[in-house]
Design an enzyme around this catalytic site. Sequence first.
Site, mmCIF file in Angstrom:
data_model
loop_
_atom_site.group_PDB
_atom_site.id
_atom_site.type_symbol
_atom_site.label_atom_id
_atom_site.label_comp_id
_atom_site.label_asym_id
_atom_site.label_seq_id
_atom_site.Cartn_x
_atom_site.Cartn_y
_atom_site.Cartn_z
ATOM 1 N NE ARG A 330 -3.974 -0.062 1.426
ATOM 2 C CZ ARG A 330 -4.077 1.159 2.218
ATOM 3 N NH1 ARG A 330 -3.420 1.559 3.052
ATOM 4 N NH2 ARG A 330 -5.006 2.220 1.579
ATOM 5 C CB CYS A 361 15.707 -5.833 -5.130
ATOM 6 S SG CYS A 361 16.752 -6.953 -4.272
HETATM 7 N N1 LIG Z 1 -6.855 -2.105 -2.479
HETATM 8 C C1 LIG Z 1 -7.086 -0.869 -2.219
HETATM 9 C C2 LIG Z 1 -8.505 -0.607 -1.937
HETATM 10 C C3 LIG Z 1 -9.363 -1.605 -2.682
HETATM 11 C C4 LIG Z 1 -10.317 -1.136 -3.985
HETATM 12 C C5 LIG Z 1 -11.007 -2.034 -4.473
HETATM 13 N N2 LIG Z 1 -12.154 -1.506 -5.339
HETATM 14 C C6 LIG Z 1 -6.431 -0.262 -0.962
HETATM 15 O O1 LIG Z 1 -5.527 -1.061 -0.678
HETATM 16 O O2 LIG Z 1 -6.647 0.779 -0.432
#
Ligand SMILES: N[C@@H](CCCC[NH3+])C(=O)O
Length: 435
Positions: A330, A361
């Site tokens: 993220r 890496c």
């Molecule tokens: N994967 C995204 C949100 C999910 C979106 C899904 N439609 C996050 O980590 O914030």
Amino acid sequence: MKLFGTSKINERGNLEIGGIDTEKLTEEFGTPLYVMDQKLIEDTIDIMKEAFVSERFNTQIAYAGKAFLTTGMVNLVNKKGLDLDVVSAGELYTAVKAGFPMERIHMHGNNKSDEELNMAIEYGIKEIVIDNEDEIEKIERICREKNKKQAVLLRIDPGIEAHTHEYIKTSGLTSKFGVSLFQENLFDIVKRLDDSEFIEFKGFHTHIGSQIFQSAFFIFALDEIFKYLSKLKEELGIAVETVNMGGGFGVYYAEGDQPPKLDELLKEVITYTEAMEIKYRIGFKNLYIEPGRSIVANAGTTLYTVGGIKETVGGKTYVFVDGGMADNIRPALYQAKYEAGIINKLKDEDRKEITLAGKFCESGDVLIGNAKLQNAEVGDIIAVPTTGAYCYSMSSNYNRFAKPALVFVKDGQAKLAVKRETLDDLVRNDIIFEL
Ligand SMILES: N[C@@H](CCCC[NH3+])C(=O)O
Ligand SMILES: Cc1ncc(COP(=O)(O)O)c(C=O)c1O
């Protein structure tokens, strides 16, 4: 570092989650380790269930499995009486393996494969959320072959631009998801669904994005949808009974975040929908939501071990941990912010600004760019809270990294929910061929 749920500093001065010292957890399960606070998940679901009720229509919460799914999580969702929203054959199979009732499953996806649609229809799931026109044909074909009728919702993009990161917006006039509310042939699509021999058209779905803090965006979306439902009733005589308004409720990650209170947000949604129902009188019966992040994000904490500390000539201090972008993509993907603390030094006032970096890496493998961390030493255990959503579920084997173990903790007990991958797991599907 903000602590959630059962997380607290115990009498030994250590971080404890679910009544267990995190030092003990790392001794038993190693690091990196995902820790899920089961009680916090349960309490959050209870808060939502209590707030999301109406005397005028049925309500149902479907947990969005994409945020975090294992068979253990499916069991918990089942025990708490939620529906489950899946987006792939893999998520559906996880639910099947855990014995989740198929009549409580919703399926999404902007490009569902024949395999996925076949599985969904064969298992008799509650609803398939149709994302585009091509999917209507696919579903009709499969239903004809199986001589079955499938309940569906149509995903509508109401064109609401929510204030969230560009990559996690799912609505707007150029979104890849759903059928636009402003599309000229929308009436034709709805009529086709309503007339279909193989489809039971239940209503509309919408999801405007994720990590949204202002309730107004959800209200705008509902407003657009209800106006359209009334138009449909008036002009086509089609009464839509179900609206699924998706998920997207934001949570606290780091200083400055001001997420909405879930109970207040949901009550506002209910009050608004009740007003719409009274205003339009269109035979509307069911309101669903499908939150993921808000149910699990704060319940997850990742524990890492510090392997090295580096002062650069340019004046930057790195603290290196034994995980990073493969267990939490993220920060690299969305510039997501996190907080961190050393599990046995949380009360230390002395802090230093450091960069918490992973072991992969990539220069971009940085978990926190400017963490105000206690004095770190090699061997320290670092906790990063709010990693319950979209961390395990988005994890990868980059650099042939074995994925961490995952435990559920509650009332002083830790239950292993996912085993740590082994080196053999990493080569399991490889085939050594003759060169
Ligand atoms: N994967 C995204 C949100 C999910 C979106 C899904 N439609 C996050 O980590 O914030
Ligand atoms: C269709 C749909 N439903 C539900 C969710 C869950 O969203 P969140 O985890 O933000 O609650 C998502 C992800 O954004 C989604 O795309």
